[in-house]
Design a protein around this motif. Structure first.
Motif, PDB file in Angstrom:
ATOM      1  N   ASN A   1     -18.098  -8.471  20.961  1.00 60.04           N
ATOM      2  CA  ASN A   1     -17.027  -7.996  20.077  1.00 60.04           C
ATOM      3  C   ASN A   1     -16.355  -6.740  20.611  1.00 60.04           C
ATOM      4  O   ASN A   1     -15.801  -5.961  19.838  1.00 60.04           O
ATOM      5  CB  ASN A   1     -17.602  -7.722  18.684  1.00 60.04           C
ATOM      6  CG  ASN A   1     -18.102  -8.970  18.005  1.00 60.04           C
ATOM      7  OD1 ASN A   1     -17.344  -9.716  17.394  1.00 60.04           O
ATOM      8  ND2 ASN A   1     -19.404  -9.223  18.119  1.00 60.04           N
TER       9      ASN A   1
ATOM     10  N   HIS B   1     -12.737  -6.319  19.617  1.00 60.76           N
ATOM     11  CA  HIS B   1     -12.534  -6.007  18.211  1.00 60.76           C
ATOM     12  C   HIS B   1     -12.979  -4.586  17.862  1.00 60.76           C
ATOM     13  O   HIS B   1     -12.486  -3.989  16.894  1.00 60.76           O
ATOM     14  CB  HIS B   1     -13.284  -7.019  17.339  1.00 60.76           C
ATOM     15  CG  HIS B   1     -12.806  -8.429  17.506  1.00 60.76           C
ATOM     16  ND1 HIS B   1     -13.308  -9.271  18.472  1.00 60.76           N
ATOM     17  CD2 HIS B   1     -11.860  -9.138  16.841  1.00 60.76           C
ATOM     18  CE1 HIS B   1     -12.698 -10.438  18.396  1.00 60.76           C
ATOM     19  NE2 HIS B   1     -11.814 -10.388  17.414  1.00 60.76           N
TER      20      HIS B   1
ATOM     21  N   TRP C   1      -6.933  -6.011  14.647  1.00 63.14           N
ATOM     22  CA  TRP C   1      -7.895  -7.063  14.310  1.00 63.14           C
ATOM     23  C   TRP C   1      -7.188  -8.353  13.900  1.00 63.14           C
ATOM     24  O   TRP C   1      -7.650  -9.443  14.216  1.00 63.14           O
ATOM     25  CB  TRP C   1      -8.804  -6.584  13.177  1.00 63.14           C
ATOM     26  CG  TRP C   1      -9.768  -5.535  13.626  1.00 63.14           C
ATOM     27  CD1 TRP C   1     -10.260  -5.356  14.884  1.00 63.14           C
ATOM     28  CD2 TRP C   1     -10.332  -4.505  12.822  1.00 63.14           C
ATOM     29  NE1 TRP C   1     -11.111  -4.282  14.930  1.00 63.14           N
ATOM     30  CE2 TRP C   1     -11.190  -3.733  13.676  1.00 63.14           C
ATOM     31  CE3 TRP C   1     -10.223  -4.136  11.485  1.00 63.14           C
ATOM     32  CZ2 TRP C   1     -11.900  -2.648  13.215  1.00 63.14           C
ATOM     33  CZ3 TRP C   1     -10.950  -3.053  11.025  1.00 63.14           C
ATOM     34  CH2 TRP C   1     -11.774  -2.310  11.884  1.00 63.14           C
ATOM     35  N   TYR C   2      -6.048  -8.228  13.219  1.00 63.15           N
ATOM     36  CA  TYR C   2      -5.351  -9.436  12.771  1.00 63.15           C
ATOM     37  C   TYR C   2      -4.822 -10.238  13.960  1.00 63.15           C
ATOM     38  O   TYR C   2      -4.946 -11.460  14.003  1.00 63.15           O
ATOM     39  CB  TYR C   2      -4.193  -9.069  11.840  1.00 63.15           C
ATOM     40  CG  TYR C   2      -3.396 -10.278  11.392  1.00 63.15           C
ATOM     41  CD1 TYR C   2      -3.873 -11.132  10.402  1.00 63.15           C
ATOM     42  CD2 TYR C   2      -2.158 -10.571  11.987  1.00 63.15           C
ATOM     43  CE1 TYR C   2      -3.148 -12.246  10.000  1.00 63.15           C
ATOM     44  CE2 TYR C   2      -1.427 -11.675  11.596  1.00 63.15           C
ATOM     45  CZ  TYR C   2      -1.927 -12.510  10.610  1.00 63.15           C
ATOM     46  OH  TYR C   2      -1.211 -13.611  10.228  1.00 63.15           O
ATOM     47  N   ARG C   3      -4.257  -9.555  14.921  1.00 64.45           N
ATOM     48  CA  ARG C   3      -3.690 -10.257  16.079  1.00 64.45           C
ATOM     49  C   ARG C   3      -4.782 -10.824  16.978  1.00 64.45           C
ATOM     50  O   ARG C   3      -4.523 -11.729  17.778  1.00 64.45           O
ATOM     51  CB  ARG C   3      -2.794  -9.315  16.888  1.00 64.45           C
ATOM     52  CG  ARG C   3      -1.523  -8.924  16.166  1.00 64.45           C
ATOM     53  CD  ARG C   3      -0.646  -8.041  17.034  1.00 64.45           C
ATOM     54  NE  ARG C   3      -0.287  -8.687  18.287  1.00 64.45           N
ATOM     55  CZ  ARG C   3       0.682  -9.592  18.418  1.00 64.45           C
ATOM     56  NH1 ARG C   3       1.378  -9.974  17.359  1.00 64.45           N
ATOM     57  NH2 ARG C   3       0.947 -10.118  19.594  1.00 64.45           N
ATOM     58  N   ARG C   4      -6.007 -10.286  16.870  1.00 60.32           N
ATOM     59  CA  ARG C   4      -7.107 -10.779  17.700  1.00 60.32           C
ATOM     60  C   ARG C   4      -8.199 -11.454  16.868  1.00 60.32           C
ATOM     61  O   ARG C   4      -9.359 -11.483  17.257  1.00 60.32           O
ATOM     62  CB  ARG C   4      -7.703  -9.626  18.513  1.00 60.32           C
ATOM     63  CG  ARG C   4      -6.764  -9.164  19.621  1.00 60.32           C
ATOM     64  CD  ARG C   4      -7.044  -7.757  20.066  1.00 60.32           C
ATOM     65  NE  ARG C   4      -6.109  -7.361  21.121  1.00 60.32           N
ATOM     66  CZ  ARG C   4      -4.875  -6.938  20.879  1.00 60.32           C
ATOM     67  NH1 ARG C   4      -4.426  -6.852  19.630  1.00 60.32           N
ATOM     68  NH2 ARG C   4      -4.075  -6.608  21.889  1.00 60.32           N
ATOM     69  N   ARG C   5      -7.780 -11.985  15.748  1.00 62.57           N
ATOM     70  CA  ARG C   5      -8.738 -12.671  14.881  1.00 62.57           C
ATOM     71  C   ARG C   5      -9.231 -13.953  15.559  1.00 62.57           C
ATOM     72  O   ARG C   5      -8.555 -14.531  16.419  1.00 62.57           O
ATOM     73  CB  ARG C   5      -8.098 -13.013  13.543  1.00 62.57           C
ATOM     74  CG  ARG C   5      -6.985 -14.049  13.625  1.00 62.57           C
ATOM     75  CD  ARG C   5      -6.261 -14.150  12.296  1.00 62.57           C
ATOM     76  NE  ARG C   5      -5.235 -15.188  12.320  1.00 62.57           N
ATOM     77  CZ  ARG C   5      -4.014 -15.048  12.808  1.00 62.57           C
ATOM     78  NH1 ARG C   5      -3.662 -13.878  13.348  1.00 62.57           N
ATOM     79  NH2 ARG C   5      -3.141 -16.043  12.775  1.00 62.57           N
TER      80      ARG C   5
ATOM     81  N   ARG D   1      -9.737 -17.660  16.039  1.00 60.83           N
ATOM     82  CA  ARG D   1      -9.009 -18.852  15.632  1.00 60.83           C
ATOM     83  C   ARG D   1      -9.849 -20.089  15.929  1.00 60.83           C
ATOM     84  O   ARG D   1     -10.754 -20.047  16.759  1.00 60.83           O
ATOM     85  CB  ARG D   1      -7.668 -18.946  16.376  1.00 60.83           C
ATOM     86  CG  ARG D   1      -6.702 -17.802  16.039  1.00 60.83           C
ATOM     87  CD  ARG D   1      -5.442 -17.924  16.870  1.00 60.83           C
ATOM     88  NE  ARG D   1      -4.428 -16.973  16.482  1.00 60.83           N
ATOM     89  CZ  ARG D   1      -4.338 -15.735  16.923  1.00 60.83           C
ATOM     90  NH1 ARG D   1      -5.246 -15.296  17.777  1.00 60.83           N
ATOM     91  NH2 ARG D   1      -3.373 -14.938  16.523  1.00 60.83           N
TER      92      ARG D   1
END
Length: 679
Positions: free
Chosen positions: A25, A28, A151-155, A157
């Motif tokens: 992580n 993140h 964090w949102y852009r690298r969530r 998927r």
């Protein structure tokens, strides 16, 4: 004791588990690492005696570093050769060539700027990041505002897309490969795949995501589509849809390439004399591959043919010569720096054959002379309009009094490599002005690139005509035309037939603007193919007087060819004759006509040629040297204009004179008389 050992083992396992979790992580956790490091830096500034000054200095450095980082992201590649060399050997990082989008730039600038402001306020207000007030701003304000977008852009998927059950096998493979999120065309769909008449072949329609892709993107993805369906890049065709819809593309896939069994050249009847279009082979879908000699109401259509050794380039040249000879409308000139290796027996049956680089340069000069003659004549030519009035001036060429003059030069890179800008300028002039005068330029190179042409000025006139790209032996960048795949991907032999070459296989853009693979006619045996060269119902010739206007470059080429075959090295007028002007038979070696030389042994020919007088000096060189002697500084162009001597003749004369010490070369194309040393 056992309990202590167990506790230690558990602690070690927990430590390694945490370390693995941190590593997995790490992307993140970047905002947390950054905030802790900046907080420690802010606390150090707060405790330092001159923290505010240090913070401002750091802000200036951070601003410069941020600016440099944005420039680095936008940089497309290294410009200088040393850096390119180091990058190729991984001694220097390669620029990413991915400029920041507006939203990315704003987020990055906001994060860096706000961090700089807060770390500067900490020493100024004497409030560290762990003290009341500033702690809330830092940990509850700045950190979430930076970390949440990160964090949102690298969530995480989904790693695998859900493919509906029950789809046709080809559609399912498409969605799993080409149309997937990581595929060549994300979001694209394969519609209605159906089998074709050819065994193992099928076709379908590609429906693209119009927001992200167009037909050009589908064509550029040809190689990846071929890989998805397990076939060679030459066994697949991706083209624009018949409707012209830019969000659609046509796909054809062949398990066995039908171009393996291409027919032998059927003869020159493949030319349509009304349209100037000839069939020179077949596309993979069985439709004829069309090549345009001229366009009615427009003029001559230029060509660029590229391919490595064994790719089939020479076979296409010979097919075109046969079509032109039998048409009765085209005069064929051919130049070969390899002294005839490309054209074979055609060197004796062309209207003008240039043997070697010097002769090719002479052919360019001759073609420009004919271009000037036709331009002047078209200005005073007359025609009658619908009212019966006589009008002067023709704007476009049509087959008529002047035949189409097709000037073919193979291995073009060898010609401009030997003569540089002089050869390129002559070729550019023919390419730009020749269309309206019925003069067609056809260049052959090893690669379909701008670098092989020698000048970007040749790109526009050539891309407006016929472009044939056969197999190459190396990858290149900067293609003259947009190709669906790299010609280097075309195999030298058929993958399923060992030793059987793929000669003539390649891509062609011209009349049809197709991106599909095609193959030229299979060449006839040379013992049979000579019939197209030796006999014709009507042979086109230059207008009476045109040959004499060009001069010995054209009228005496057979004599020079005969001399070469006899072991001589004849001079090429205006190219390597030092500007000397021949008068009568005293200035040139008299050689028997080509018909007679075939009946004369080589030993006798050599004796006859050596017995002739050596060329006598003419007046051009004297005029050029006298002009330079009367000027303090002069240029090649000025001398050519004032004396009315061809530019190439002036240049070659002065170059040789400079080597002999007769003039002084100040710079490229700039000359001065030699000044005698004063004791």
């Amino acid at each position: 004791m056992a309990a202590t050992s167990t506790d230690a083992s558990t602690a070690i396992q927990a430590f390694h588990a945490v370390r693995r979790w941190r590593w997995r992580n790490r992307r993140h956790l970047t905002p947390l690492y950054g905030s802790v490091a900046l907080a420690a830096y802010g606390q150090a500034l707060t405790s330092a005696p001159h923290g505010t000054a240090g913070a401002m200095a750091t802000d200036a450095v951070a601003t410069a570093a941020f600016y440099a980082w944005t420039k680095w992201r936008a940089k497309d590649g290294w410009d200088n050769r040393p850096a390119q060399f180091l990058a190729r050997h991984r001694a220097l990082p390669s620029p990413p060539g991915k400029p920041l989008r507006r939203d990315e730039l704003l987020r990055a600038a906001g994060a860096v700027g706000s961090a700089a402001v807060l770390t500067t306020l900490m020493p100024a207000l004497d409030a560290g990041p762990f003290e009341p007030g500033m702690a809330g701003v830092w940990w509850l304000g700045w950190l979430p505002s930076v970390a949440i977008p990160w964090w949102y852009r690298r969530r995480i998927r989904p790693t695998q897309e859900e493919i509906p059950v029950g789809l046709e096998a080809r559609v399912e493979r498409w969605l799993a490969t080409v149309g997937s999120a990581k595929g060549a065309l994300p979001g694209a769909e394969l519609i209605d795949p159906v089998d074709m008449d050819v065994e193992g072949a099928w076709q379908g329609t590609i429906a693209l995501d119009a927001v992200r892709h167009t037909t050009d993107d589908a064509i550029a993805a040809t190689k990846r589509i071929a890989a998805a369906f397990g076939v060679s890049v030459t066994s697949i065709s991706v083209e624009s849809d018949h409707t012209g819809n830019a969000a659609l593309a046509r796909l054809q896939v062949y398990q066995r390439n039908p171009l393996k069994a291409v027919p032998v050249f059927p003869g020159p009847q493949v030319l349509d004399k009304k349209t100037g279009i000839a069939t020179i082979g077949w596309y993979i879908d069985g439709t004829p591959a069309m090549y345009q000699m001229w366009r009615p109401g427009w003029g001559a259509v230029h060509s660029h043919i590229s391919g490595s050794t064994g790719a089939g380039k020479s076979a296409i040249f010979r097919s075109l010569f046969a079509i032109e000879k039998q048409s009765g409308l085209v005069v064929s000139w051919g130049g070969d720096p390899q002294y005839g290796k490309s054209f074979g027996f055609w060197q004796d049956y062309l209207d003008y054959f240039a043997c070697g680089p010097d002769e090719c340069m002479g052919m360019l000069i001759a073609a420009n002379t004919e271009l000037d003659r036709r331009s002047k004549n078209s200005a005073v030519s007359t025609w009658v309009d619908a009212d019966g009035d006589t009008m002067y001036g023709e704007t476009d060429w049509e087959p008529g009094e002047d035949p189409l003059l097709a000037v073919t030069i193979d291995e073009w890179q060898d010609v401009w490599g030997a003569y540089g800008d002089e050869a390129i300028e002559l070729a550019v002039r023919i390419a730009i002005l020749g269309r309206k005068c019925g003069i067609k330029l056809r260049l052959g190179t090893h690669l379909p690139t701008l670098e092989s042409l020698g000048s970007s000025k040749l790109r526009q006139p050539l891309t407006a005509g016929n472009n044939i790209a056969l197999r190459t032996t190396e990858r290149s960048a900067g293609y003259v035309i947009n190709l669906p795949a790299d010609p280097n991907d075309i195999p030298a032999v058929w993958p399923d037939e060992i030793g059987v070459p793929t000669s003539g296989l390649g891509y062609m853009k011209g009349v049809q603007e197709r991106a599909a693979v095609f193959r030229g006619w299979a060449p006839e045996a040379k013992e049979v193919a000579t019939r197209w060269a030796k006999k014709a119902d009507a042979i086109a010739e230059l207008t009476p007087g045109a040959g004499e206007n060009i001069g010995p470059l054209y009228t005496q080429w057979r004599d020079r060819l005969a001399a070469r075959r006899a072991g001589e090295e004849p001079v090429v007028p205006g190219v390597n004759d030092d500007g000397e002007e021949a008068t009568g038979t005293a200035g040139t070696a008299t050689v028997p006509p080509v018909v007679k030389q075939r009946q004369t042994p080589v030993s006798e020919l050599a004796t006859m040629i050596q017995a002739e007088a050596k060329p006598a000096s003419g007046t051009k060189k004297t005029q050029i040297l006298a002009f330079v002697a009367n000027q303090r500084i002069t240029t090649t162009g000025l001398i050519a204009d004032r004396l009315g001597i061809p530019l190439s003749t002036v240049s070659s004369t002065l170059t040789r004179a400079a080597k002999k010490g007769e003039v002084e070369a100040l710079a490229h194309g700039t000359w001065a008389p030699v000044v005698a040393d004063v004791a």
